[in-house]
Design a protein around this motif. Sequence first.
Motif, mmCIF file in Angstrom:
data_model
loop_
_atom_site.group_PDB
_atom_site.id
_atom_site.type_symbol
_atom_site.label_atom_id
_atom_site.label_comp_id
_atom_site.label_asym_id
_atom_site.label_seq_id
_atom_site.Cartn_x
_atom_site.Cartn_y
_atom_site.Cartn_z
ATOM 1 N N LEU A 1 8.414 44.255 -66.785
ATOM 2 C CA LEU A 1 7.703 45.264 -66.000
ATOM 3 C C LEU A 1 7.849 44.891 -64.535
ATOM 4 O O LEU A 1 8.011 43.709 -64.198
ATOM 5 N N PRO A 2 7.780 45.868 -63.628
ATOM 6 C CA PRO A 2 8.170 45.614 -62.238
ATOM 7 C C PRO A 2 7.117 44.951 -61.362
ATOM 8 O O PRO A 2 7.341 44.808 -60.156
ATOM 9 N N GLU A 3 5.975 44.538 -61.943
ATOM 10 C CA GLU A 3 4.919 43.946 -61.119
ATOM 11 C C GLU A 3 4.357 42.694 -61.782
ATOM 12 O O GLU A 3 4.548 42.453 -62.967
ATOM 13 N N LYS B 1 3.873 35.987 -64.406
ATOM 14 C CA LYS B 1 3.574 36.477 -63.062
ATOM 15 C C LYS B 1 4.686 37.355 -62.503
ATOM 16 O O LYS B 1 4.446 38.190 -61.628
ATOM 17 N N ASP B 2 5.907 37.199 -63.002
ATOM 18 C CA ASP B 2 7.033 38.008 -62.533
ATOM 19 C C ASP B 2 7.166 39.316 -63.301
ATOM 20 O O ASP B 2 8.097 40.086 -63.056
ATOM 21 N N GLY B 3 6.263 39.567 -64.252
ATOM 22 C CA GLY B 3 6.348 40.772 -65.070
ATOM 23 C C GLY B 3 7.199 40.603 -66.304
ATOM 24 O O GLY B 3 7.426 41.567 -67.046
ATOM 25 N N ASP B 4 7.690 39.365 -66.565
ATOM 26 C CA ASP B 4 8.479 39.107 -67.768
ATOM 27 C C ASP B 4 7.545 38.992 -68.975
ATOM 28 O O ASP B 4 6.479 38.379 -68.898
ATOM 29 N N SER C 1 9.787 48.570 -71.399
ATOM 30 C CA SER C 1 10.158 48.414 -69.993
ATOM 31 C C SER C 1 9.244 49.323 -69.187
ATOM 32 O O SER C 1 8.235 49.815 -69.696
ATOM 33 N N ASP C 2 9.615 49.595 -67.951
ATOM 34 C CA ASP C 2 8.810 50.493 -67.124
ATOM 35 C C ASP C 2 8.901 51.932 -67.619
ATOM 36 O O ASP C 2 8.073 52.773 -67.252
ATOM 37 N N THR C 3 9.889 52.208 -68.472
ATOM 38 C CA THR C 3 10.064 53.569 -69.001
ATOM 39 C C THR C 3 10.113 53.618 -70.521
ATOM 40 O O THR C 3 9.711 54.602 -71.131
ATOM 41 N N GLU C 4 10.588 52.565 -71.167
ATOM 42 C CA GLU C 4 10.705 52.552 -72.632
ATOM 43 C C GLU C 4 9.366 52.255 -73.291
ATOM 44 O O GLU C 4 8.659 51.311 -72.903
#
Length: 412
Positions: A384-386, A363-366, A45-48
Amino acid sequence: MKSIAALIVLLLASTAVSEQPNWNQFRGPDGDGKTAATGLPITWSDTENVVWKTPIHGKGWSSPVVWDDQIWMTTASEDGKQMSAVCVDFESGKVVHDVPLFENAEPRYCHPQNSYASPTPVVEAGRLYVHFGSYGTACVDTAKGAKIWERRDLVCNHWRAPGSSPIVHGNLLIVAYDGYDNQFVIAFDKQTGETAWQVDRNIEYGTDNGDHKKAYSTALIIQHEGRAEMISPGAVATIAYDPETGKELWKVYHGGMNAAPRPLFAHEMVYITGGAGDLGLIAVRPGGDGDVTDSHIVWGKGRGMPKRGSQIIVDDLMFAITDDGIAICLDAKTGDQIWKHRLGGDFWASPLYADGRIYGFNKDGDCPVFEASDKFKLLAENKLPETICASPAVVGKSMIIRTQSHLYRIEK
């Protein structure tokens, strides 16, 4: 004792190289999106499982490339007036070089789905080769972060911005210019930037509309029956050239335009994406001379194939993710569909194969992960957030993922 110590040093060096190979070009060392690396994370993820996350200025869909401890990518201002190359340290994630390359007073139109820095560079020991279509091609000293040579004299209106990535063959840097107005392939002397050869596309497009002459694919060089063949897709047709001279060897017509996937070679067949045409994907026997359309196409698939993300072949199976998020598994020898599964979202980046798994990036960060097998099995869904439009790189047990404004090193 000295010889034993020397052997240990060599073994350690060999282990280090095997654990951290170089990812030198678009879709990796073999240009096929596959890596022999094991131990890549399945979840993040954005942190994991994030070793570091580094901001990257500008907008660019070019993939990161890696040589030793350097990660390089190109970027551009959103208006296309500044174009740069950025180097990030693999261990720390710190920016080592930020190299201004080109200034453009009046850039041409770029479609919002594209960027002014979409072609992926090529890196080798001491040198980086960057390409921004007709805006410029350059060689950069990777130690100093300084430009060695540049070319800005080639005329081509890419219409919606460039997309084809260069490749290296011996002392040549080769890239296609398939634009609205001009369509040709050129080889630069990679030491000096001088033209080694240049050939116009010998294609009957069947139209005067330049919009239907565009293509964005990257060539693949294969060895077939003792002959090197550079498979270079264009709009409407794909041409195989002698990479040393630019001489046309054979050509196959498939229709379509705007295709971006890189060709693949397996089972003594070349797999070519047609793009926006009736034949979305064909398998062709290489070799021969002249127009081999009627004699060398083994099988073809209609519409519904990817136009942006490249395919992956693992043994007898071909895996693909369509632009609108449908994962597909085909029999690579026959083209028969084995399964399909809707993942959802828009997929522009090419997927990655590692350790029996397919990694997707949308494109959605998936970032879905599923088994590379004849039955669909989803292993993980990550986020991811981007936006992700760049294809990933792999170094050792790390994935290098570029999002819209950051670069991530993902590792357990």
